[in-house]
Motif scaffolding. Structure first.
Motif, short mmCIF file in Angstrom:
data_model
loop_
_atom_site.label_atom_id
_atom_site.label_comp_id
_atom_site.label_asym_id
_atom_site.label_seq_id
_atom_site.Cartn_x
_atom_site.Cartn_y
_atom_site.Cartn_z
N UNK A 25 0.81 -1.22 0.00
CA UNK A 25 0.00 0.00 0.00
C UNK A 25 0.84 1.27 0.00
N UNK A 26 0.36 2.29 -0.73
CA UNK A 26 0.97 3.61 -0.66
C UNK A 26 0.55 4.29 0.64
N UNK A 27 1.06 5.50 0.85
CA UNK A 27 0.81 6.19 2.12
C UNK A 27 -0.67 6.39 2.41
N UNK A 28 -1.50 6.59 1.34
CA UNK A 28 -2.92 6.86 1.55
C UNK A 28 -3.79 5.63 1.31
N UNK A 29 -3.17 4.45 1.28
CA UNK A 29 -3.89 3.23 0.95
C UNK A 29 -3.94 2.25 2.12
N UNK A 30 -4.84 1.29 1.95
CA UNK A 30 -5.03 0.20 2.91
C UNK A 30 -4.81 -1.11 2.17
N UNK A 31 -4.05 -2.01 2.76
CA UNK A 31 -3.92 -3.37 2.20
C UNK A 31 -5.02 -4.22 2.82
N UNK A 32 -5.87 -4.78 1.96
CA UNK A 32 -7.03 -5.53 2.40
C UNK A 32 -6.84 -7.02 2.10
N UNK A 73 -14.84 -6.70 -0.08
CA UNK A 73 -15.05 -6.68 1.37
C UNK A 73 -14.01 -7.60 1.98
N UNK A 74 -13.48 -7.20 3.13
CA UNK A 74 -12.45 -8.02 3.74
C UNK A 74 -11.97 -7.44 5.05
N UNK A 75 -10.73 -7.78 5.39
CA UNK A 75 -10.14 -7.39 6.67
C UNK A 75 -8.87 -6.58 6.40
N UNK A 87 -7.50 0.41 10.95
CA UNK A 87 -6.40 -0.27 11.62
C UNK A 87 -6.46 -1.76 11.30
N UNK A 88 -5.34 -2.46 11.42
CA UNK A 88 -5.33 -3.89 11.09
C UNK A 88 -6.37 -4.66 11.90
N UNK A 89 -7.00 -5.62 11.20
CA UNK A 89 -8.01 -6.45 11.82
C UNK A 89 -9.42 -5.94 11.64
N UNK A 90 -9.59 -4.72 11.17
CA UNK A 90 -10.92 -4.12 11.01
C UNK A 90 -11.60 -4.68 9.76
N UNK A 91 -12.90 -4.97 9.87
CA UNK A 91 -13.68 -5.46 8.74
C UNK A 91 -14.21 -4.28 7.95
N UNK A 92 -13.93 -4.26 6.65
CA UNK A 92 -14.28 -3.11 5.82
C UNK A 92 -14.92 -3.55 4.50
N UNK A 93 -15.48 -2.57 3.77
CA UNK A 93 -15.95 -2.80 2.40
C UNK A 93 -15.73 -1.53 1.60
N UNK A 116 -22.51 -4.27 10.18
CA UNK A 116 -22.38 -5.33 11.19
C UNK A 116 -23.28 -6.52 10.89
N UNK A 117 -24.40 -6.28 10.22
CA UNK A 117 -25.36 -7.35 9.95
C UNK A 117 -25.16 -8.01 8.59
N UNK A 118 -24.10 -7.65 7.87
CA UNK A 118 -23.83 -8.21 6.55
C UNK A 118 -22.67 -9.20 6.63
N UNK A 119 -22.78 -10.26 5.83
CA UNK A 119 -21.63 -11.14 5.62
C UNK A 119 -20.65 -10.43 4.69
N UNK A 120 -19.45 -10.98 4.54
CA UNK A 120 -18.50 -10.41 3.59
C UNK A 120 -19.05 -10.46 2.17
#
Length: 322
Positions: A25-32, A73-75, A87-93, A116-120
């Motif tokens: 990931x670049x400075x403004x990115x997230x590795x999912x 969607x992932x972590x 932050x690492x470990x957070x569930x996102x989409x 919170x009520x959705x699956x990945x």
């Protein structure tokens, strides 16, 4: 990591399952760490490089990023130096270029916490289609109670979300869909249904306050015939129109005509943004919208998922489980 990639623009048969290096990931990115990825019409443009005007962003002669996919969607695996929202470990989409892979990078401002009520799998098919439907039915096209709303392409990804949003606004919704899907769209809240194989939108014999065209193949003249004098047309899909500009020709025509009409003819190129993803998250957690998943494929069968989309008119969304 494993990824679905192609070295040149083309058809689904050119997609390959490859072992490639994990992106950084670049400075403004997230590795999912991708758990699921959505498949929608935008992936066809990524794959084929058509209309050609899209290659200005994708790569002129070949894809800049050979890995396909957009919705995800992932972590969170790791974050760039300037990212403070996740932050690492957070569930996102959200969206990230190259989501048909075990890992993908995404800009932080194109992600949000997973409902919170959705699956990945459910969350992965929400970003592009959900944001498109929401942005289409915002602003001047925001439905009011009792207004007549026509949704063209009602059984597709954008259409199913748009139906739910319009119904939640207490609008009277007419759905346009293909054969055998009347019961499906009625279950989403349609009060009337037009089967495009046996009828046309003029058969409704009424004028609509809002028309959302998520299919993109009817001429402006026909759409205007059923649009109220002060109505709003939103063109959120653009197929046909040739290889160079695709459906953009019809949309440009709408922009040119609109200043001289009482009707508002609006084109939408949706932009996935954090704030709109947060709105979708809230709607999802409130039970206002929910995805309809047509089929789920494993990552190694991503090409088959895309072929299923190309074969025509799935009911709702297609998802790839990673």
């Amino acid at each position: 990591m494993k990824a679905i990639a192609q070295d040149s623009y083309g058809i689904a048969d050119g997609l390959e399952v490859r072992d490639i290096a994990r992106p950084v990931p670049r400075d403004d990115e997230v590795l999912v760490q991708v758990r699921a990825a959505g498949v929608d019409p935008s992936i066809l443009h990524l794959m084929t490089g058509k209309p050609y005007i899209a290659r200005l962003a994708l790569g002129l002669r070949k894809p800049r990023n050979p890995v396909r996919g957009w919705d995800l969607a992932g972590v969170v695996e790791s974050v760039g130096a300037k990212v403070t929202r996740f932050e690492p470990g957070q569930e996102i989409f959200g969206v990230g270029d190259g989501s048909l892979a075990q890992y993908a990078c995404a800009k932080a401002d194109k992600l949000a916490p997973k409902p919170a009520n959705f699956t990945f799998e459910q969350a992965a098919v929400l970003p592009v289609s959900g944001v498109t439907a929401y942005q289409a039915l915002s602003g001047k096209a925001r439905p009011k109670p009792g207004q007549k709303v026509l949704v063209i392409g009602a059984s597709g990804g954008v259409g199913t979300y748009a139906m739910q949003i319009a119904v939640s606004c207490e609008a009277d919704v007419t759905a346009v869909c293909g054969p055998g899907k009347a019961d499906f769209v009625r279950a989403l809240g349609a009060s009337d249904v037009i089967d495009y194989a046996s009828g046309e939108i003029t058969d409704a014999k009424q004028l609509f306050d809002i028309i959302l065209d998520a299919a993109g193949n009817r001429p402006l003249s026909l759409l205007r015939r059923v649009l109220a004098p002060k109505g709003v047309l939103v063109m959120a899909g653009g197929e046909g129109g040739g290889d160079w500009i695709g459906g953009m020709g019809r949309q440009l025509g709408g922009y040119a005509l609109s200043p001289f009409l009482g009707q508002t003819l609006h084109s939408l190129v949706a932009r996935v943004r954090h704030k709109d993803l947060m709105t979708l998250r809230n709607l999802a957690e409130a039970g206002t919208i929910a995805p309809v998943i047509d089929r789920t494929y494993p990552l190694v069968e991503a090409a088959a998922a895309i072929k299923h989309l190309q074969a025509g008119h799935p009911r709702g969304k297609i998802v790839v489980a990673v």
